[in-house]
Design a protein around this motif. Structure first.
Motif, PDB file in Angstrom:
ATOM      1  N   UNK A 176       0.819  -1.211   0.000  1.00 33.33           N
ATOM      2  CA  UNK A 176       0.000   0.000   0.000  1.00 33.33           C
ATOM      3  C   UNK A 176       0.856   1.266   0.000  1.00 33.33           C
ATOM      4  N   UNK A 177       2.095   1.132  -0.392  1.00 32.98           N
ATOM      5  CA  UNK A 177       3.014   2.265  -0.295  1.00 32.98           C
ATOM      6  C   UNK A 177       2.455   3.532  -0.950  1.00 32.98           C
ATOM      7  N   UNK A 178       2.011   3.419  -2.200  1.00 33.97           N
ATOM      8  CA  UNK A 178       1.528   4.604  -2.924  1.00 33.97           C
ATOM      9  C   UNK A 178       0.307   5.238  -2.278  1.00 33.97           C
ATOM     10  N   UNK A 179      -0.759   4.474  -2.064  1.00 31.64           N
ATOM     11  CA  UNK A 179      -1.919   5.116  -1.433  1.00 31.64           C
ATOM     12  C   UNK A 179      -1.612   5.664  -0.035  1.00 31.64           C
ATOM     13  N   UNK A 195       1.160   6.932   0.996  1.00 33.37           N
ATOM     14  CA  UNK A 195       1.898   8.168   0.787  1.00 33.37           C
ATOM     15  C   UNK A 195       0.942   9.319   0.475  1.00 33.37           C
ATOM     16  N   UNK A 196       0.006   9.051  -0.426  1.00 29.94           N
ATOM     17  CA  UNK A 196      -0.932  10.102  -0.826  1.00 29.94           C
ATOM     18  C   UNK A 196      -1.844  10.501   0.333  1.00 29.94           C
TER      19      UNK A 196
END
Ligand code: ATP
Ligand code: MG
Lengths: 262, 430
Positions: B163-166, B168-169
């Motif tokens: 889930x790194x990207x979500x 981060x956002x």
């Protein structure tokens, strides 16, 4: 003066938003036709940001509804790009300009999807459009206010949407940058995009927008700029601090009086 | 010394389990803690750590065992309850956020201490060592613990990775994430679950009292070294593992010492060290930065010399000896040698025997610097009204500083003027 149109792309229907017990939007009702450059004008605290959030479904209305392209926002999210007010985030967050703009390419329907090469190219395109190439690798806290604003705009551009909702994109931006952003928006509008901008400078309203919303918690006016942008309407929007409306709002807030009977 | 070798060569299989367990625990805490720090929830982390104690004790009382899995489950549940209590109190009552934190922390921790005392006085032999949850006693980890912790932390780290990207956002700009239609609420709950789990895991090493430091300090230290989230995750993990191992080693050699205070002391050293040395804001960074600029100036000056020589006889590809170069402009020999060598490596210079020539890239770069130099001289005379014989020194320094944007700006103001104040042509890009 509120001009209603058939087949609107933006519609608020009797929308009321209440924070704690204080109404921020009160019975706002408008329809806006497609492919306009829309200005939203009103004093501080008059509910402009709240109106944008209501359109995006970020705040829950206590009554009424918002429709975009004739549908619930959740069905058309992909087509709408939202540019929040700049002070809504902590700019010390560890990302650089490129990564921040790339966030415009994240997809809500597939959380595990990694950004592709094509995504990166689109992000780079967007960065060029707002003239931020010299800063691509820079950490976002090391940008000026105007440059940070452009990061937000580039992120929205990277989303390749049909409609753009911008909350005060010109706050803290110098004249040259404002001009270049504005001509970008006009160009996008000429290519068929609908663009809505919260704006504070009354001087430039006539040059910038062809549709205007005047608000002060209630909607004062909605219509083509030349019809709406009058002395009389502005007086109603900004006029006397203690007009009846704001006195009523104050009482409601103080007494925790519910503004809808449920 | 012998101890040291024994420990780090993992001679003793028991030590191997300890080391493995510590690596898992600290890595998970650092990775999850990076997000906790960025969400500005350091204090919540502290309250939740304390809230875990009663869960551990109750799990022991009910199950009558020190099985690590059962204690972990108890810890997680009670940490989660603590978190819910904090959110409930600050949302639904008039208590301010920090008051809610303080209240939950003291009530849960107090309850935990009462339970712990009760267990210790119950005369149950199995309870020995339960008090390690106060200050940690990682040196006492055994095989079962290590395996449980490895699985647990593997799951935590995998989730963060997926889930790194979500994540981060959502942490950077929640409103925008909501506007995009990300399941923000669920992602936030997931982040909270990760935090509670990492804490439940970490108290095994450092104990409830100091757990917040293990969660937050590695990320805080890492922030001084990098402006990128992915590097921050890597660095905080390295810091945490190092501190974990050193702390455990000390406690291994002096068995009466609890691990927690040692690990946290070492983490504090890392954090303080990062403040002084950190690449972004630290003191060492400033020194290295200065050195970097000196080298850059040296290299640019060498390119300039060769370009000037080329301009003089209209032959930019010619090979020139060190003497020829020094004649044009004196650069001390050792520096000239060092700079040229670097430029050859970077592909800006070509070397033949003892002579050097500009490569196409080198020529372009040299030309750029001369262009800036001459434009700046002209700018000072025409726009700042400085006499022409005063501008050279200034331009010598400024030519190394000017960015492409300023260069474009200069070109615009000068409106394509062709010669500098000394009548040398300005080499514009075609
Ligand atoms: N999260 C919130 N909780 C409580 N009250 C809020 C919240 N957000 C806004 N308000 C209140 O609602 C009213 C409308 O706020 P809003 O931000 O929409 O105004 P605005 O027109 O965008 O103002 P500005 O020009 O200053 O940006 C204000 O009185 C504000 O104090
Ligand atoms: Mg606003």
């Amino acid at each position: 003066m509120i001009k209603q149109v058939p087949d609107p792309v933006l519609e608020l229907h009797n929308l009321t938003v209440v924070y704690e017990s204080k109404p921020a939007l009160w019975n706002v009702d408008y329809t806006i036709p497609e492919n306009h450059l829309i200005g939203v004008v009103g004093p501080n605290g008059s509910g402009k940001s709240t109106m944008l959030k209501a359109l995006m479904g970020l705040v829950k209305p206590s009554s009424g509804y918002a429709h975009v392209y004739g549908k619930e926002i959740d069905e058309v999210r992909q087509r709408i790009a939202y540019v929040p007010q700049r002070n809504s985030v902590d700019w010390d967050f560890p990302v650089n300009v490129f990564d921040a703009v790339l966030m415009g390419r994240y997809k809500a329907n597939n959380l595990f999807r990694r950004v592709s090469k094509a995504d990166k190219e689109i992000a780079m395109e967007a960065i060029k459009k707002v003239q931020l190439e010299p800063f691509v690798k820079r950490q976002i806290s090391q940008l000026s206010g105007g440059q940070q604003q452009r990061v937000f705009i580039a992120r929205a551009l990277a989303q390749e949407a049909d409609m753009y909702l911008l909350d005060e994109p010109f706050a803290g931006v110098d004249a040259a940058t404002e001009n270049s952003i504005m001509s970008l928006l006009k160009e996008m509008n000429a290519n068929g995009k609908t663009i809505l901008v919260v704006h504070h400078d009354l001087q430039s309203v006539k040059d910038y927008f062809d549709w205007l919303l005047l608000m002060n918690t209630r909607l004062i006016a909605s219509g083509p700029t030349e019809e709406v942008f009058t002395e009389d309407m502005l007086q109603k929007t900004y006029g006397g601090k203690l007009n009846i409306l704001s006195r009523v709002v104050e009482i409601i807030e103080k007494q925790g009086h519910p503004i809808r009977e449920k | 010394m012998e101890n040291f070798i024994d420990f780090f060569m993992l001679r003793d299989p028991n030590v191997a389990w300890v080391v493995g367990g510590i690596i898992c625990i600290t890595a998970a805490a650092a990775i999850v803690g990076t997000f906790t720090l960025l969400r500005k929830q350091a204090l919540i982390g502290d309250a939740v750590s304390h809230a875990i104690l009663p869960g551990v004790c109750l799990a022991f009382i009910i199950a009558q065992t020190k099985n690590p899995m059962i204690l972990l489950i108890g810890a997680t549940i009670s940490g989660w309850l603590g978190l819910l209590a904090i959110n409930y109190l600050s949302d639904k009552t008039k208590l301010k956020g920090d008051a809610a934190l303080g209240l939950v922390l003291s009530v849960f921790y107090g309850l935990g201490i009462v339970l712990l005392t009760a267990i210790q006085q119950s005369g149950n032999a199995a309870q020995a060592g339960l008090d390690k949850f106060l200050f940690g006693k990682a040196a006492a980890l055994v095989r079962d613990d290590a395996i449980t912790f490895a699985i647990f932390s593997f799951v935590l780290i995998t989730i963060v990775f997926l889930f790194y990207q979500p994540f981060k956002l959502v942490v950077f700009d929640k409103d925008y994430a909501l506007a995009k239609g990300l399941p923000v609420r669920r992602l936030e709950v997931l982040l909270s679950i990760l935090t509670v789990s990492a804490i439940a895991l970490g108290i095994q090493a450092v104990g409830v009292v100091l757990m917040a430091a293990l969660l937050i300090a590695p990320a805080a230290a890492a922030r001084y070294w990098t402006n990128s989230l992915s590097w921050m995750l890597v660095l905080s993990t390295v810091f945490a593992i190092l501190a974990g191992l050193i702390g455990t080693y000390i406690s291994y050699t002096v068995p009466r010492m609890p691990t927690g205070p040692w690990i946290v002391s070492i983490l504090s050293v890392f954090a303080l060290g990062s403040i002084f040395l950190g690449r972004k804001k630290g003191l060492l960074a400033r020194y290295l930065n200065q050195r970097f600029h000196k080298e850059k100036m040296l290299k640019e000056n060498i390119l300039k010399v060769l370009w000037h020589l080329g301009e003089a006889d209209q032959n930019f590809e010619a090979f020139r000896s060190v003497d020829q170069m020094q004649e044009r402009r004196f650069i001390p020999l050792p520096q000239l040698r060092r700079g040229s060598k670097k430029l050859v490596l970077e592909g800006s210079l070509i070397r033949k025997e003892q002579k050097f020539a500009l490569s196409p890239e080198g020529k372009e770069e040299g030309e750029r610097i001369i262009r800036i130099h001459r434009m700046w001289e002209l700018y000072l005379t025409t726009h700042m009204n400085l006499p022409a014989d005063h501008v050279h020194e200034d331009a010598e320094a400024i030519e190394h500083v000017i960015t492409p944007e300023i260069e474009a700006e200069l070109a615009k103001v000068l409106e394509g003027a062709e010669k500098d104040p000394h009548a040398s042509p300005i080499p514009y890009k075609e």
